[in-house]
Motif scaffolding. Sequence first.
Motif, mmCIF file in Angstrom:
data_model
loop_
_atom_site.group_PDB
_atom_site.id
_atom_site.type_symbol
_atom_site.label_atom_id
_atom_site.label_comp_id
_atom_site.label_asym_id
_atom_site.label_seq_id
_atom_site.Cartn_x
_atom_site.Cartn_y
_atom_site.Cartn_z
ATOM 1 N N ALA A 38 55.759 36.560 58.346
ATOM 2 C CA ALA A 38 55.152 37.806 59.021
ATOM 3 C C ALA A 38 54.755 38.282 56.997
ATOM 4 O O ALA A 38 54.402 39.094 56.424
ATOM 5 N N ARG A 39 55.934 38.473 56.499
ATOM 6 C CA ARG A 39 56.761 38.977 55.210
ATOM 7 C C ARG A 39 55.877 38.529 54.008
ATOM 8 O O ARG A 39 55.427 39.335 53.318
ATOM 9 N N GLN A 40 55.327 36.849 54.259
ATOM 10 C CA GLN A 40 54.203 37.171 53.570
ATOM 11 C C GLN A 40 52.606 37.101 53.244
ATOM 12 O O GLN A 40 52.163 37.571 52.804
ATOM 13 N N SER A 41 52.991 37.539 54.776
ATOM 14 C CA SER A 41 51.780 38.593 55.019
ATOM 15 C C SER A 41 51.671 39.868 54.688
ATOM 16 O O SER A 41 50.269 40.237 54.082
ATOM 17 N N ILE A 42 52.478 40.622 54.731
ATOM 18 C CA ILE A 42 52.144 41.521 53.973
ATOM 19 C C ILE A 42 52.272 41.502 52.762
ATOM 20 O O ILE A 42 51.460 42.378 51.513
ATOM 21 N N ALA A 43 53.039 40.334 51.932
ATOM 22 C CA ALA A 43 53.335 40.592 50.623
ATOM 23 C C ALA A 43 51.437 40.357 50.140
ATOM 24 O O ALA A 43 51.167 40.909 49.132
ATOM 25 N N GLN A 44 50.482 39.630 51.002
ATOM 26 C CA GLN A 44 49.568 38.927 50.506
ATOM 27 C C GLN A 44 48.909 40.197 50.213
ATOM 28 O O GLN A 44 47.514 40.545 49.700
ATOM 29 N N ARG A 45 48.577 41.092 51.852
ATOM 30 C CA ARG A 45 47.827 41.865 51.681
ATOM 31 C C ARG A 45 48.135 42.724 50.750
ATOM 32 O O ARG A 45 47.368 43.432 50.330
ATOM 33 N N LEU A 46 48.929 43.336 50.294
ATOM 34 C CA LEU A 46 49.570 44.195 48.943
ATOM 35 C C LEU A 46 48.896 43.610 47.903
ATOM 36 O O LEU A 46 47.770 45.029 46.812
ATOM 37 N N ARG A 47 49.109 42.773 47.791
ATOM 38 C CA ARG A 47 48.688 41.782 46.277
ATOM 39 C C ARG A 47 47.008 42.253 46.544
ATOM 40 O O ARG A 47 46.632 42.484 45.498
ATOM 41 N N ASP A 48 46.809 41.714 47.587
ATOM 42 C CA ASP A 48 45.066 42.176 47.333
ATOM 43 C C ASP A 48 44.707 43.691 47.401
ATOM 44 O O ASP A 48 43.417 44.257 46.907
ATOM 45 N N LEU A 49 45.303 44.358 47.697
ATOM 46 C CA LEU A 49 44.922 45.707 47.542
ATOM 47 C C LEU A 49 45.169 46.201 46.189
ATOM 48 O O LEU A 49 44.141 46.941 45.076
ATOM 49 N N ARG A 50 46.380 45.966 45.308
ATOM 50 C CA ARG A 50 46.011 46.212 43.960
ATOM 51 C C ARG A 50 45.113 45.185 43.175
ATOM 52 O O ARG A 50 44.546 46.007 42.740
ATOM 53 N N ALA A 51 44.195 44.314 43.483
ATOM 54 C CA ALA A 51 44.025 43.461 42.830
ATOM 55 C C ALA A 51 42.734 44.306 43.497
ATOM 56 O O ALA A 51 41.519 44.353 42.199
ATOM 57 N N GLU A 52 41.926 44.807 44.062
ATOM 58 C CA GLU A 52 40.568 45.435 44.348
ATOM 59 C C GLU A 52 40.896 46.471 43.854
ATOM 60 O O GLU A 52 39.634 46.743 43.971
ATOM 61 N N ALA A 53 41.948 46.897 43.829
ATOM 62 C CA ALA A 53 42.055 48.593 42.743
ATOM 63 C C ALA A 53 41.344 48.608 41.626
ATOM 64 O O ALA A 53 41.537 49.080 40.594
ATOM 65 N N GLY A 54 41.937 46.745 41.042
ATOM 66 C CA GLY A 54 41.540 46.634 39.683
ATOM 67 C C GLY A 54 42.896 47.137 38.828
ATOM 68 O O GLY A 54 42.543 47.071 37.648
ATOM 69 N N LEU A 55 43.923 46.664 39.329
ATOM 70 C CA LEU A 55 45.173 47.198 38.658
ATOM 71 C C LEU A 55 45.934 45.507 38.416
ATOM 72 O O LEU A 55 45.765 44.893 39.102
ATOM 73 N N THR A 56 46.239 46.248 37.135
ATOM 74 C CA THR A 56 47.337 44.854 36.644
ATOM 75 C C THR A 56 49.019 44.956 37.786
ATOM 76 O O THR A 56 49.258 46.219 38.068
ATOM 77 N N GLY A 57 49.864 43.984 37.329
ATOM 78 C CA GLY A 57 51.140 44.573 38.095
ATOM 79 C C GLY A 57 51.529 45.437 36.783
ATOM 80 O O GLY A 57 52.436 46.047 38.218
ATOM 81 N N VAL A 58 51.861 44.909 35.839
ATOM 82 C CA VAL A 58 52.110 46.054 35.275
ATOM 83 C C VAL A 58 51.412 47.917 35.428
ATOM 84 O O VAL A 58 52.707 48.534 35.215
ATOM 85 N N GLN A 59 50.371 48.116 35.596
ATOM 86 C CA GLN A 59 49.727 49.109 35.851
ATOM 87 C C GLN A 59 50.466 49.998 36.741
ATOM 88 O O GLN A 59 50.669 50.785 37.079
ATOM 89 N N LEU A 60 50.109 48.932 38.316
ATOM 90 C CA LEU A 60 50.935 49.417 39.812
ATOM 91 C C LEU A 60 52.192 49.798 39.201
ATOM 92 O O LEU A 60 52.581 51.183 39.753
#
Length: 284
Positions: free
Chosen positions: A12-34
Amino acid sequence: MPSSPSSAAQAARQSIAQRLRDLRAEAGLTGVQLAALCGWTHPKTSRIENARTPPSPDDIRRWCTACGVPGLAPDIVAQSRNAEAMYVEWKRKTAAGLKQLQESYIPLFKATQIFRVYSGTLVPGMLQTEGYARALMTRITSFREIPNDVEAAVAARLERSRILHEPRKRVLLLVEESVLRHQMGDADAMAAQLGYLLTAGAIPTVSLGVIPDARHDRGIWPMETFHLYDDTLASMELLSARVTVTQPSEIALYLKAFEELRKMAVYGADARALIVRAIEALTK
């Protein structure tokens, strides 16, 4: 058979992490930018995205705002809270003592119609006598170094156990024979506990089965204590935490395990004979 009991919580934790990672990618942001938009360091973003650090509600709201989707935050916050509820460390649940822990189960007990409990170590809580519960909770309090509210906790547990006598409930309990010989408290307290087990099977709502040590044709091995509440929730008691799962496939595994264990148990006169043998062993 069930794998590690914490697997569902981690999934369940990994599912949330994946969802947040997908949101960042869809927004076109790098990890540093976010990280810059959220006001924290890049390593924190990495820890959240790899499910090493659970995000707080504020972290999630900042994340969603940075990705331009603030409206998704409430749903993800709720998902995260559910995931964290799956794996709750005892030190959090018992920080104020044991009475509050006993009372926290009351809503779940009231909502449940069919209880299925397997224990390979202790007499199940719903069948514990005052002396047995006091001895157990005294040891827990000492081991965990928590506030001593044993007397109040024992009273709360006994009050909660009245649910055994509610006519619309059904309580199916299984214990390994070794539970009958694991002395909790002094000999008098243990004898009283075993004496109560002799009569517990007569309670209309209760089915008590004992799995004999001499059973050599076991289809399933002894395992961790687990509780099933209807067919919608399962919980396992580990040394460090209580694990709760609601995923249907995992619940189905525990239901299957319970039915296999039930087939190996003895009931009625045969179960009482094993209990009497344990009582006799106390006087030797």
